[in-house]
Enzyme design. Structure first.
Site, short mmCIF file in Angstrom:
data_model
loop_
_atom_site.label_atom_id
_atom_site.label_comp_id
_atom_site.label_asym_id
_atom_site.label_seq_id
_atom_site.Cartn_x
_atom_site.Cartn_y
_atom_site.Cartn_z
N ASP A 125 -7.29 24.82 -7.09
CA ASP A 125 -7.55 26.24 -7.22
C ASP A 125 -8.63 26.65 -6.21
O ASP A 125 -9.60 25.93 -5.99
CB ASP A 125 -8.03 26.58 -8.64
CG ASP A 125 -6.93 26.42 -9.66
OD1 ASP A 125 -5.75 26.53 -9.27
OD2 ASP A 125 -7.24 26.19 -10.84
N ASP A 165 -18.41 31.03 -7.37
CA ASP A 165 -18.06 29.88 -8.21
C ASP A 165 -19.01 28.72 -7.92
O ASP A 165 -19.59 28.11 -8.83
CB ASP A 165 -16.63 29.40 -7.91
CG ASP A 165 -15.56 30.31 -8.46
OD1 ASP A 165 -15.69 30.76 -9.59
OD2 ASP A 165 -14.57 30.55 -7.74
N GLU A 218 -15.78 22.89 -14.32
CA GLU A 218 -14.46 23.15 -13.77
C GLU A 218 -14.46 23.03 -12.25
O GLU A 218 -13.43 22.76 -11.63
CB GLU A 218 -13.99 24.55 -14.18
CG GLU A 218 -12.60 24.89 -13.70
CD GLU A 218 -12.13 26.24 -14.22
OE1 GLU A 218 -11.78 27.09 -13.38
OE2 GLU A 218 -12.11 26.42 -15.44
N GLU A 219 -15.61 23.21 -11.64
CA GLU A 219 -15.71 23.19 -10.18
C GLU A 219 -15.92 21.79 -9.61
O GLU A 219 -15.98 21.63 -8.39
CB GLU A 219 -16.84 24.11 -9.73
CG GLU A 219 -16.70 25.55 -10.18
CD GLU A 219 -15.37 26.17 -9.79
OE1 GLU A 219 -14.85 25.82 -8.70
OE2 GLU A 219 -14.84 26.98 -10.57
N ASP A 261 -17.27 26.42 -17.44
CA ASP A 261 -16.60 27.15 -16.37
C ASP A 261 -17.66 28.12 -15.86
O ASP A 261 -17.93 29.15 -16.48
CB ASP A 261 -15.39 27.91 -16.92
CG ASP A 261 -14.65 28.69 -15.84
OD1 ASP A 261 -15.17 28.77 -14.71
OD2 ASP A 261 -13.58 29.25 -16.13
N LEU A 274 -18.01 30.32 -13.54
CA LEU A 274 -17.69 31.71 -13.22
C LEU A 274 -16.21 31.96 -13.47
O LEU A 274 -15.38 31.79 -12.58
CB LEU A 274 -18.05 32.02 -11.76
CG LEU A 274 -18.66 33.39 -11.48
CD1 LEU A 274 -17.67 34.52 -11.74
CD2 LEU A 274 -19.90 33.60 -12.35
N ASP A 275 -15.89 32.32 -14.69
CA ASP A 275 -14.50 32.62 -15.07
C ASP A 275 -14.12 34.00 -14.54
O ASP A 275 -14.90 34.94 -14.60
CB ASP A 275 -14.36 32.61 -16.59
CG ASP A 275 -13.04 33.18 -17.06
OD1 ASP A 275 -12.02 32.48 -16.90
OD2 ASP A 275 -13.02 34.33 -17.55
N GLU A 279 -12.17 25.98 -21.01
CA GLU A 279 -11.80 27.34 -21.39
C GLU A 279 -11.22 27.42 -22.81
O GLU A 279 -11.74 28.13 -23.67
CB GLU A 279 -10.78 27.91 -20.38
CG GLU A 279 -11.38 28.05 -18.99
CD GLU A 279 -10.31 28.19 -17.91
OE1 GLU A 279 -10.46 29.11 -17.07
OE2 GLU A 279 -9.34 27.40 -17.89
#
Length: 320
Positions: free
Chosen positions: A55, A61, A83-84, A102, A104-105, A265
């Protein structure tokens, strides 16, 4: 971790978790300030790479991930999973918690000034990183999100209801405004990306068809569709106004389990919603009964008003 000044009311926050929650909130104030200046400096929406799952990563992010990781180092968090980042990081040898985040969703909405947020989940730590996170979602001891919108809000649960705190910008402090949020049962709103209709399974199509049929259909009422593309914004609306959100798996390659990650998430959002008397499933099975097989594993997500989520599960039962 250098202890920041207290920036959140201690009401209803377990003493042992307060330093971690306070660090998250202190960092979020800085993140909110950066977001508020979007367009006045660097482009926060500029793509700067890809995460381990392919992604695209926006500048914000990566920046937010760095900020939260730095804020938690040396504190009570032993394992930091983002997540990053591909793998969990050891942030404190003596830490007693494992925190998944996460940072920065909804970052695809940065350049259009739509509400975005930070989602996090906390477990009691185990010796190894993966075993600390790859476990039933019901073992979470905290789930929360911070919403960066017209107001900056923290919505959080510690397993005893869902609370909301709002940042008072004049004081730089989060203030408790709701002790027990509840998802309203009555709502005529549903949220789904309807452009993927042709790829959905029959139970999902049938549920949405019933909604679209309006007052002349089996539901006997007209519905409105919502789709923001920011999970935190969708969650906050449902907590406030009720309704249902669906991100199902579908027939496209790579979308068999949807696109939302269980650890970062789905698990924390499910915990928040269930504690607010709503319901969260993968379409059939409660999310809190599931566990991820990998740190970045995905799972379909359906959540909102309990009766509406149950109706989706009923459609799956009828299709078997």
């Amino acid at each position: 971790m250098t202890s920041p000044a207290n920036v959140i009311s201690p009401d209803l926050i377990p003493d042992a978790l307060y330093p971690t929650i306070n660090a998250l909130c202190a960092t979020s104030i800085d993140v909110a300030a950066i977001i508020a200046r979007a367009g006045l400096g660097q482009s926060l929406a500029a793509q700067v790479g890809e995460n381990s799952d392919g992604d695209g990563q926006k500048a914000l992010d990566v920046l937010a991930d760095d900020m939260f990781e730095a804020a938690l180092r040396g504190g009570d968090v032993r394992w930091y999973a983002s997540e990053e980042q591909e793998d969990a990081l050891l942030t404190s040898e003596g830490g007693k918690y494992a925190l998944a985040i996460d940072p920065l969703d909804g970052s695809s909405n940065i350049d259009v000034n739509v509400s975005i947020g930070t989602i996090f989940s906390i477990f009691d730590t185990k010796e190894g990183a993966e075993e600390s996170f790859l476990r039933p979602a019901s073992e979470q001891i905290c789930g929360g999100y911070i919403l960066y919108g017209p107001a900056t809000c923290l919505v959080v649960t510690f397993g005893n209801g869902t609370q909301q705190y709002v940042l008072d910008p004049s004081k730089g402090e989060f203030v408790l405004v709701e002790k027990a949020m509840e998802v309203p049962e009555t709502s005529k709103e549903f949220a789904i990306n309807a452009s993927n209709y042709r790829h959905w399974t029959k139970p999902v199509r049938t549920y949405i068809d019933d909604c679209l049929a309006g007052k002349d259909g089996p539901r006997g009422m007209d519905f409105n569709m919502r789709w923001v593309g920011s999970l935190v914004a969708e969650t906050h609306r449902i907590l406030t106004r009720g309704g249902i959100f669906l991100y199902p798996g579908d027939a496209r390659p790579g979308y068999e389990n949807g696109r939302l990650r269980m650890v970062y998430e789905c698990a924390p959002i499910a915990f928040i919603i269930e504690q607010a008397k709503g319901h969260a499933t993968d379409g059939e099975t409660p999310i809190l009964e599931r566990q991820a097989a990998t740190l970045h594993g995905r799972v379909p997500l359906v959540f909102g008003s309990a009766q509406k989520v149950q109706r989706v599960a009923d459609h799956h039962d009828l299709s078997e």
